[in-house]
Write a protein that holds these residues in place. Structure first.
Motif, PDB file in Angstrom:
ATOM      1  N   GLY A 467       0.799  -1.214   0.000  1.00 50.21           N
ATOM      2  CA  GLY A 467       0.000   0.000   0.000  1.00 50.21           C
ATOM      3  C   GLY A 467       0.833   1.265   0.000  1.00 50.21           C
ATOM      4  N   GLN A 468       2.089   1.173   0.396  1.00 46.70           N
ATOM      5  CA  GLN A 468       2.974   2.334   0.363  1.00 46.70           C
ATOM      6  C   GLN A 468       3.101   2.871  -1.052  1.00 46.70           C
ATOM      7  OE1 GLN A 468       6.919   1.568   1.937  1.00 46.70           O
ATOM      8  NE2 GLN A 468       7.770   3.458   1.100  1.00 46.70           N
ATOM      9  N   ARG A 499      -8.791  -1.286  -4.050  1.00 50.29           N
ATOM     10  CA  ARG A 499      -8.956  -0.736  -5.406  1.00 50.29           C
ATOM     11  C   ARG A 499      -7.985  -1.399  -6.373  1.00 50.29           C
ATOM     12  NH1 ARG A 499      -9.655   3.876  -2.180  1.00 50.29           N
ATOM     13  NH2 ARG A 499      -7.515   4.612  -2.439  1.00 50.29           N
ATOM     14  N   TRP A 500      -6.776  -1.610  -5.939  1.00 56.59           N
ATOM     15  CA  TRP A 500      -5.794  -2.268  -6.807  1.00 56.59           C
ATOM     16  C   TRP A 500      -6.197  -3.723  -7.067  1.00 56.59           C
ATOM     17  CZ3 TRP A 500      -1.387  -5.513  -4.927  1.00 56.59           C
ATOM     18  CH2 TRP A 500      -0.552  -5.911  -5.980  1.00 56.59           C
ATOM     19  N   ASP A 503     -11.380  -6.916  -7.870  1.00 57.25           N
ATOM     20  CA  ASP A 503     -11.980  -8.247  -8.108  1.00 57.25           C
ATOM     21  C   ASP A 503     -10.963  -9.262  -8.603  1.00 57.25           C
ATOM     22  OD1 ASP A 503     -14.560  -7.435  -7.315  1.00 57.25           O
ATOM     23  OD2 ASP A 503     -14.939  -6.600  -9.313  1.00 57.25           O
ATOM     24  N   GLY A 504      -9.766  -9.194  -8.033  1.00 48.58           N
ATOM     25  CA  GLY A 504      -8.741 -10.181  -8.353  1.00 48.58           C
ATOM     26  C   GLY A 504      -7.961  -9.911  -9.617  1.00 48.58           C
ATOM     27  N   GLN A 505      -8.213  -8.771 -10.263  1.00 44.29           N
ATOM     28  CA  GLN A 505      -7.486  -8.457 -11.499  1.00 44.29           C
ATOM     29  C   GLN A 505      -6.131  -7.800 -11.227  1.00 44.29           C
ATOM     30  OE1 GLN A 505     -10.057  -6.997 -14.910  1.00 44.29           O
ATOM     31  NE2 GLN A 505     -11.477  -6.660 -13.204  1.00 44.29           N
ATOM     32  N   PHE A 506      -5.995  -7.151 -10.070  1.00 43.30           N
ATOM     33  CA  PHE A 506      -4.757  -6.488  -9.667  1.00 43.30           C
ATOM     34  C   PHE A 506      -4.226  -5.613 -10.799  1.00 43.30           C
ATOM     35  CE2 PHE A 506      -5.214 -10.113  -6.867  1.00 43.30           C
ATOM     36  CZ  PHE A 506      -4.983  -9.530  -5.635  1.00 43.30           C
ATOM     37  N   ASN A 507      -5.018  -4.575 -11.078  1.00 43.76           N
ATOM     38  CA  ASN A 507      -4.639  -3.628 -12.128  1.00 43.76           C
ATOM     39  C   ASN A 507      -4.976  -2.208 -11.678  1.00 43.76           C
ATOM     40  OD1 ASN A 507      -7.444  -3.290 -12.511  1.00 43.76           O
ATOM     41  ND2 ASN A 507      -7.518  -4.761 -14.201  1.00 43.76           N
ATOM     42  N   SER A 508      -4.780  -1.256 -12.556  1.00 45.14           N
ATOM     43  CA  SER A 508      -4.911   0.153 -12.182  1.00 45.14           C
ATOM     44  C   SER A 508      -6.294   0.738 -12.468  1.00 45.14           C
ATOM     45  CB  SER A 508      -3.863   0.971 -12.932  1.00 45.14           C
ATOM     46  OG  SER A 508      -4.076   0.875 -14.340  1.00 45.14           O
TER      47      SER A 508
END
Length: 640
Positions: A467-468, A499-500, A503-508
């Motif tokens: 999160g940093q 937010r990152w 839903d498991g996509q780990f995107n912007s």
């Protein structure tokens, strides 16, 4: 259980160095390597030199994958949710690796005391009177041979799920670090999963005496433990009814508390949820074990293992060696040691040499806050890295908060001469306030110049707390854990990480522009720092020279040079919240080291686009005209 013993035996045989001639079957492996092996020779195979400058990504494991936004203060797991081992998907791990990390530190993975009923799995309930928070402190370990049941999709399969996580991490190119907390354990320590032949801490103690060498705990004979008197209106579980909340916890006789309190009733500010471990240090501070000769500071881990092979050591030492053996066999690649300075350095020599005999590239990281013993814990204790908290972190933080200038950094780096590449640099971790919190800088972008300095000033690892890289402010009253530090005691979720996660996509997609920009900066910096040969090479301070000779260069700027062969860098940071035009001056000492003749040279910015010109005069001093944006850092590489 016997499978564990076979794994350890196989590991020991593979080293071809184990002897059984000493009086203890549990002594570290002995070696035939010369006892005169030097620390310098050992450093040739250090973690940094084998793998490059390491980058460690720390995650609070229970929070990482939790996407429940409720975040009710003192909320239950049903209300607030909890992250699982399974949330670290191949996609998530690939993104952490792409950020620049090559180690992942799973904080809170081990089974620690918590307030939830797992009796269906044979686990005894923990008493809220001696648990901090509801989810519990990850540093009150209840079972060293198991993992937190909260984190498993099926608690009965929790070890199998964690082993699968280790494998997924390795598949993603990430090495795995877990905590070992040698100074203290949970008051209700009891291992259900210990291998055959392993005894629980305290199981064989003589509780009639305050101290005995082979006792695992210290005692207050004849006195029962009493729960601390509540202060400031504190109530366990915030006053929620619970059958175990009665202001009592059965412990007879009382044990010393984790922070060293000898009172049968500790204060609320004490580490009352834990009990202190006895490492053979008598109550008067004297040692009940062999002294490690001073010359072993110049000898490698093989010589240290040989030294301890024929020594009788306290029972606690052997228990912790069993613990690290177990996790090495499980595939763990390193350990972060909690409050290492509260444990004698001789124990670290014993334990770390044993670990290195099995896994020479294991990463061993010590949390320690006493600069006067740094060199002992590196050279005698055989630590790879120590926290650089009371030096570099505190000094940079003071600059960020406007409480000091950058001048003190010069002397701090000089004080670390010879050990600078052993000092872990960080600007956030689970104990420190978030950069973006109002209680710290109030602006996550204030961390940009700080991180440029922190990540490039030495060859030691850079730590980033999850999160940093998104500017997480750590806001919200979680219950036991208060705002400014992301809670380690409560069921909670982290908004920026949610937010990152997306839903498991780990995107912007769900990140704001500022979050995307900040993460891009961290990715660029961390990947560059890991790959740059210069950052494990030579160092020259430029700050003091520029305070005297630089133009428009003040105490809000900081600069130095790094180089290794033809890889030559200048680093300059601007901590000022305003754009600055400066003339950076280079002493002849540097241009001579870089073998630069009078003339003009191009320096290319490694973190942003563009380049600047270096002019070397006839007297071999250099100058560079720089435009320094507010809260920025530049890494300039000499191109020829």
């Amino acid at each position: 259980m016997k499978k564990f013993s076979r794994l350890i035996l196989a590991s020991s045989i593979a080293t071809a160095l184990l002897t059984a001639c000493g009086p203890e079957a549990n002594a570290p492996a002995q070696t035939s390597a010369p006892a005169t092996s030097t620390a310098a020779a050992e450093n040739a195979a250090s973690v940094a030199q084998v793998f490059g400058k390491p980058v460690i990504y720390q995650v609070m494991t229970r929070l990482f994958g939790n996407t429940n936004p409720t975040n009710k203060p003192w909320g239950t797991i049903e209300e607030n949710g909890v992250g699982k081992f399974s949330d670290f998907t191949p996609q998530a791990l690939a993104e952490i690796r792409a950020l620049g990390a090559d180690y992942i530190w799973y904080t809170g993975a081990l089974h620690h005391a918590l307030v939830r009923d797992y009796t269906a799995y044979g686990i005894a309930n923990d008493d809220p009177d001696v648990v901090k928070g509801r989810a519990g402190s990850p540093y009150a370990i209840k079972d060293y041979y198991s993992v937190n049941p909260d984190l498993a999709s099926d608690p009965s399969q929790r070890m199998q799920e964690f082993k699968a996580l280790i494998q997924r991490s390795h598949d993603a190119g990430l090495k795995v670090i877990i905590d070992v907390v040698p100074n203290h354990v949970a008051r209700n320590y009891q291992s259900l999963a210990k291998p055959e032949g392993v005894r629980d801490f305290g199981a064989d103690d003589d509780t009639s005496v305050a101290y005995a060498r082979d006792n695992n705990f210290y005692y207050v004979p004849g006195e029962p433990f009493q729960v601390p008197v509540a202060e400031d209106g504190y109530q366990p579980l915030n006053g929620e009814a619970n059958a175990l909340v009665d202001g009592e916890f059965s412990e007879m006789p009382a044990k010393w508390t984790g922070n060293g309190s000898r009172a049968p009733q500790p204060e609320q500010g004490d580490w009352y949820e834990t009990v202190k471990i006895n490492f053979g240090v008598r109550p008067d501070g004297s040692h009940d074990f062999a002294a490690l000769p001073a010359e072993y500071a110049q000898r490698d881990y093989r010589a240290h293992a040989g030294f301890w092979a024929d020594k009788v050591v306290p029972d606690t030492w052997k228990k912790f060696r069993q613990i690290t053996d177990y996790w090495l066999a499980m595939g763990v690649d390193g350990f972060r040691y909690d409050m290492s300075g509260m444990v004698p350095v001789e124990f670290w020599s014993y334990l770390n040499s044993s670990i290195k005999m099995q896994k020479p590239d294991a990463l061993l990281l010590a949390e320690i806050y006493e600069p006067e013993v740094y060199r002992d814990y590196i050279r005698l204790g055989k630590m790879d890295y120590l926290y650089d908290k009371v030096g570099t972190y505190d000094a940079i933080r003071a600059v960020m908060e406007g409480k000091a200038g950058t001048d003190p950094l010069v002397e701090i780096q000089q004080s670390l001469d010879g050990i600078e590449d052993h000092m872990l640099r960080f600007m956030e971790n689970h104990d420190e306030q978030r950069i973006g919190s109002p209680e710290f800088a109030g602006n996550p972008r204030a961390g940009i110049p700080a991180m440029v300095v922190s990540a490039t000033i030495s060859g030691a690892p850079t730590l980033v707390y999850f999160g940093q890289e998104l500017g997480e402010p750590g806001s919200g009253d979680a219950g036991f854990g208060k705002a400014s530090r992301t809670t380690i005691f409560d069921y909670w979720s982290v908004p920026s990480i949610r937010r990152w996660n997306n839903d498991g996509q780990f995107n912007s997609t769900q990140l704001s522009e500022s979050e995307q920009s900040l993460r891009a900066f961290y990715s660029k910096l961390l990947n560059f720092s890991h790959q740059s040969p210069a950052l494990t090479g030579e160092y020259l301070d430029l700050h003091r020279y520029n305070r005297e000779h630089g133009k428009n260069y003040a105490e809000q700027q900081y600069s130095f040079a790094r180089w290794n062969g033809d890889d030559r860098l200048l680093v300059i940071a601007n901590f000022e919240d305003a754009d600055t035009n400066s003339t950076l001056k280079l002493p002849a000492e540097l241009t001579k080291s870089w073998q630069l003749a009078p003339g003009k040279y191009t320096l290319t910015n490694q973190l942003q686009t563009g380049s600047v010109e270096l002019t070397v005069a006839e007297d071999l001093t250099g100058s560079i005209e720089l435009s320094l944006p507010a809260l920025s850092g530049q890494v300039l590489k000499l191109t020829r």
